[in-house]
Structures are given as C-alpha cells and as structure tokens.
Design a protein around this motif. Structure first.
Motif, PDB file in Angstrom:
ATOM      1  N   LEU A  96       0.833  -1.211   0.000  1.00 13.03           N
ATOM      2  CA  LEU A  96       0.000   0.000   0.000  1.00 13.03           C
ATOM      3  C   LEU A  96       0.863   1.255   0.000  1.00 13.03           C
ATOM      4  O   LEU A  96       0.404   2.338  -0.338  1.00 13.03           O
ATOM      5  N   LEU A  97       2.091   1.083   0.424  1.00 15.50           N
ATOM      6  CA  LEU A  97       2.992   2.233   0.468  1.00 15.50           C
ATOM      7  C   LEU A  97       3.711   2.435  -0.859  1.00 15.50           C
ATOM      8  O   LEU A  97       4.154   3.526  -1.188  1.00 15.50           O
ATOM      9  N   ARG A  98       3.803   1.358  -1.631  1.00  9.09           N
ATOM     10  CA  ARG A  98       4.620   1.395  -2.828  1.00  9.09           C
ATOM     11  C   ARG A  98       4.299   2.559  -3.789  1.00  9.09           C
ATOM     12  O   ARG A  98       5.222   3.247  -4.242  1.00  9.09           O
ATOM     13  N   ALA A 100       3.095   5.640  -3.543  1.00  8.44           N
ATOM     14  CA  ALA A 100       3.579   6.957  -3.133  1.00  8.44           C
ATOM     15  C   ALA A 100       5.102   6.998  -3.123  1.00  8.44           C
ATOM     16  O   ALA A 100       5.721   7.985  -3.531  1.00  8.44           O
ATOM     17  N   LEU A 101       5.697   5.916  -2.677  1.00 13.80           N
ATOM     18  CA  LEU A 101       7.145   5.882  -2.563  1.00 13.80           C
ATOM     19  C   LEU A 101       7.805   5.754  -3.941  1.00 13.80           C
ATOM     20  O   LEU A 101       8.880   6.306  -4.184  1.00 13.80           O
ATOM     21  N   SER A 102       7.130   5.060  -4.809  1.00 14.08           N
ATOM     22  CA  SER A 102       7.663   4.906  -6.160  1.00 14.08           C
ATOM     23  C   SER A 102       7.716   6.255  -6.864  1.00 14.08           C
ATOM     24  O   SER A 102       8.672   6.596  -7.556  1.00 14.08           O
ATOM     25  N   ARG A 103       6.678   7.028  -6.653  1.00 12.95           N
ATOM     26  CA  ARG A 103       6.654   8.349  -7.254  1.00 12.95           C
ATOM     27  C   ARG A 103       7.768   9.230  -6.698  1.00 12.95           C
ATOM     28  O   ARG A 103       8.448   9.950  -7.440  1.00 12.95           O
ATOM     29  N   ALA A 104       7.938   9.168  -5.400  1.00 14.84           N
ATOM     30  CA  ALA A 104       9.002   9.969  -4.780  1.00 14.84           C
ATOM     31  C   ALA A 104      10.363   9.559  -5.329  1.00 14.84           C
ATOM     32  O   ALA A 104      11.214  10.405  -5.599  1.00 14.84           O
ATOM     33  N   ALA A 105      10.542   8.259  -5.532  1.00 10.15           N
ATOM     34  CA  ALA A 105      11.827   7.780  -6.062  1.00 10.15           C
ATOM     35  C   ALA A 105      12.055   8.315  -7.469  1.00 10.15           C
ATOM     36  O   ALA A 105      13.172   8.732  -7.807  1.00 10.15           O
TER      37      ALA A 105
ATOM     38  N   ALA B 100       6.522  15.038  -1.995  1.00  6.86           N
ATOM     39  CA  ALA B 100       6.190  13.652  -2.318  1.00  6.86           C
ATOM     40  C   ALA B 100       6.634  12.707  -1.204  1.00  6.86           C
ATOM     41  O   ALA B 100       5.928  11.757  -0.849  1.00  6.86           O
ATOM     42  N   LEU B 121      12.269  -0.353   1.319  1.00  7.60           N
ATOM     43  CA  LEU B 121      11.527  -0.261   0.063  1.00  7.60           C
ATOM     44  C   LEU B 121      11.974   0.951  -0.735  1.00  7.60           C
ATOM     45  O   LEU B 121      12.174   0.882  -1.951  1.00  7.60           O
ATOM     46  N   PHE B 122      12.152   2.055  -0.047  1.00 11.85           N
ATOM     47  CA  PHE B 122      12.557   3.274  -0.744  1.00 11.85           C
ATOM     48  C   PHE B 122      13.916   3.077  -1.408  1.00 11.85           C
ATOM     49  O   PHE B 122      14.120   3.463  -2.561  1.00 11.85           O
ATOM     50  N   LEU B 125      13.544   1.101  -4.515  1.00 10.57           N
ATOM     51  CA  LEU B 125      12.921   1.879  -5.597  1.00 10.57           C
ATOM     52  C   LEU B 125      13.904   2.886  -6.195  1.00 10.57           C
ATOM     53  O   LEU B 125      13.858   3.177  -7.392  1.00 10.57           O
ATOM     54  N   LEU B 126      14.761   3.419  -5.360  1.00 14.77           N
ATOM     55  CA  LEU B 126      15.755   4.373  -5.866  1.00 14.77           C
ATOM     56  C   LEU B 126      16.740   3.700  -6.812  1.00 14.77           C
ATOM     57  O   LEU B 126      17.275   4.337  -7.718  1.00 14.77           O
TER      58      LEU B 126
END
Lengths: 132, 132, 132, 132
Positions: A96-98, A100-105, B100, B121-122, B125-126
């Motif tokens: 569920l977090l992916r 938002a975090l993907s966008r930030a990355a 973000a 996770l972050f 993704l990075l």
DNA sequence: GTGGTCTAGACCACT
DNA sequence: GTGGTCTAGACCACC
C-alpha cells in the motif's frame, strides 16, 4: 468514537476528499487500528465533524462498501465487514505504500539527488510528528 | 534536440499533462540538465513530438513563465530565464522532493510500518530502472 | 449579483479579454468593492453574461488564483481568498496606478508638453463620466 | 546621430517593439525634436544599436512612411518628409497624450482613489528622471 | 518561423 | 451545480 478515529483531511489538497477518506480507512484497517466489526461514524456525524458535504462522505463509504471493506446494515451504523481480513502482515501492507514511494523515487532520480540524501530526508520525515 | 530533452509524459495519468510538463521542466532546471539561457522546444514541435495539442504545451510554458523560470521572447523560441538560478545545490533541490516524500512518510505511519521496512523499500525503488 | 459585480470588458480592445478581467478584479478587490470571502460569479454564468467562451473566464480566474487573490473550492464557486488583504489603503492602491501613469508621464515628456498642460488634461479626464 | 536620436525601446514590454518605435518617432517629430528634412538612422544601423531584428525596424519605418511622416529616397537614408508639418502646437500635441492618460484615469476611478492622490502621483512622475 | 488568444465543444471530477 | 482538462482549429501579432 470520532476521537479514536481521528479522520484527518486536507481540503486544500490536490487529492479529492472522498479519496483521502477511502485511503485513510484502508490503511487504518490494514494496520489493525480499526478492526473487523468496528462501527464507523455515521455519514452525518462525520460530515459535520469535518465540515464537508455529507454526499462526499457517502461516496467514500460506498466505495469502501463496494470493495467489501465496509458493510451496510439497515438502520444501523456501517461497520467494518466481519469477514474482512484483519490486520495484514507488514509484507502485505508494504504494497500500500509502494505507489507513493515509487513516485518519490522517480522524482529523486529526475532531480539527480544522491541516494543517501534522499534516504536521509525520508528517515527524518518518518520520525516527524504525525500531525505534520 | 528532442532527444536531448527527452520530455516524457503519461497521457493516462491522473496528473494533467500540462502539470507533468511543468514539474518535469522544474526538475530538469533544478538539476542542471537544462541551463539558464537554453532554448526549450517550440510549442508546435513539442506538441507534435508528444502527440498533444499545442495549447496544452503552451499552458505549461505560460505557467513556467509566470513563475519566472522561462522567458518569453516575441517571435522567438522561449528560453530558460538567464537571470534564473542555475542548477541548485542538492541542499536546495532536496526541497523539491520533500512534498512527495512527506506524503509517503505520512502513509507509512498510518500503516504502522516499521521504519526500516519503509526505508528498505525506498532504497530498492531508488535503485530501480529509471524508466520514469 | 451580476449587477452588483458589473464586470465590463471590451472585445475590440488590444488588451486580451482575460487580462482585462484579471485587472478588473484586482482593482475591485484593492478598492474594497469586492471583499475577502466574497464569492465571484461562476465561470459559466459570467461567460454567458459577457458573451465570451467559458475558458476565457476560467483562464482569468486561474491567474488570479495563482497570485493568491482567489481561492478554488472543489465543486463550489471560487471566492476571494479569506486570508487575502482586504481593501488596501490608498497609499498601497496607488501603486496599482503607477504603471499606467508612469507611461503617460514618459509620453508627456517626449512630447515636451508643459507640466501644467498635462496635469490639466489628467484632471479633466478624472472628472469624466465613468463609462469605462 | 544615434546619440541625438536616443531611441529607447523595452524588449520586455507588452507593447511590440515596432510600435514603440513608431510612436517614439511621432512624438519626437510632433515636439520638434526631429525636424522636417532630418535624416534618420538606417535600418541596419538602428537594428544593431538596439539589438533588434532589422525587419522590425523596417516595419516601423514603413508604417511611418505610409502615414507620410517619413520619406524614402532611393540609395539614401530616409528622412522626415519635408512637407510634413513641423512641430505641432501644444494644443495639438496634447491629443497624442490623451489615450494613455485616459486609460490611467479610468484605472484611478476603478481604484476609487481620491483625485488629489492621483494628481499628486502624476506630478511626481512628470518630474522624474526621464530615463525611468 | 515563433507564441497568443479565442471559440466550440467533449468529457471528467468533485460537492 | 461547480471548475478542469483537452482537442480541433481559426486567426492574429511579432520577429
């Protein structure tokens, strides 16, 4: 009950209110803060508390009902569907977090920020006061 | 030149095209990939390359002009405002990432995920393929 | 409400309609004729009243929102930002007049007109029928 | 000669360059600063001095020729038409000032500024350094 | 060639 | 009902 729920919405945000509500509830349920069988605030009650149009609350609840998370009971308050999966394990919740975090990355890459810089900011933000 | 610029948009996204462009350009300039004085693709040229209506491009450019990042020269192609701050230092660029990441952090807290899980996770993704 | 607002535009003018609207609203707000919190006419309503395309109105409103003078409320009519400075004192309003007057002064100098001649004309024009 | 002419244009202005030039010359002639028979700078010369496209200068000169103010002479520099009325009396020149001043007056009324306040500002601006 | 303005009208999202 | 976004295309002005 409102106090335990502590719904928070931001009217100025780009994200529509009804969607903020939907995702808020999803996360609360996924994390076990709201459990199967728990009653949720009535449309009118919540609408007044958040100073939002009742139809907006109703729309959010309807969506949650459609996906089987909430259950409507004639004449009674809606509640979290008893058969609904309770708190999900972290391995599942992480999904569920992916988004938002993907966008930030993606933004971090476009900004060509060093990895450690982005990670450090994220860590700081995770530690912050939840009201921010 | 199109190739060097490599503007990319997603037509199916919830984020309007013109805003994708605005933020794309902002990040490109902040990271120094586009520099003060550089010309940007003409409205028609970019419209054709992205298969989008010229007015959509024009709207994005107008907004960037309003915030002082682009400069209009009658009859000529627009360019990055010469007096505009060139590539910003990482300390400044990081601020563009904050919104973000702040949102992601808020979601992680609501999901009651352990800090290290979110950070891991972050980090993954990075490292991913920069397809975005 | 239309009557109280009395927006007026000139379609034949060199100044684009949307800009006429922007500056009209700015002056109305600065002079206190429209106050913080007041709703402004809806896009469609004003478009019909002025016999102009709704998008033209929308463009003007968007610019006023970008400069913080108007506030968008999803699904509702826009209104003058409550936190916006209400009617500004004359000392501040005078600044809105400066550009036009500065230009006139430059022209008067180039024409080498005696000061009293230019002043006399201005005084006459100030007394005229406020048809504009 | 350029020095005596002291053409000044503002590339950032909303008014197109060619029109700035046209009106500049009109006012100079009306006030007698440029007289019938005087030569004006060549297109190329002025274009270089102002860092403007020669076609822009040419367009301005053509318009002035069309209204009979300038005269083209094959192989020679253009000059102010000898038969053209020399410096006009102030009573006539004032009409050239009217449009700009009329607009300023309209704005002052919309801002509901006291008459004396507007007049005072105008007087100050008339006294200012011509380069502003 | 450049960008700007405007219209006509479809479609979407939110309240 | 509200505003937003986008397309299609005309027409203008400027360089």
């Amino acid at each position: 009950m409102d106090e335990h729920f502590a719904f928070s919405i931001q009217t100025g945000s780009a994200e529509p209110i009804y969607r903020q509500l939907v995702e808020h509830v999803r996360r609360r349920v996924a994390s076990g803060q709201i459990r199967a069988g728990d009653e949720i605030p009535s449309v009118r009650e919540l609408a007044q508390a958040l100073a939002v149009h009742p139809m907006t609350i109703s729309k959010a609840y309807s969506l949650l009902e459609a996906e089987g998370l909430l259950e409507r009971r004639r004449g009674l308050a809606m509640r979290v569907a008893p058969q609904h999966q309770r708190a999900q394990p972290a391995a599942s919740r992480i999904e569920l977090l992916r988004p938002a975090l993907s966008r930030a990355a993606a933004e971090a890459r476009q900004l060509q920020l060093p990895k450690h810089t982005a990670l450090k900011l994220f860590e700081e933000l995770l530690d912050q006061d939840p009201t921010t």
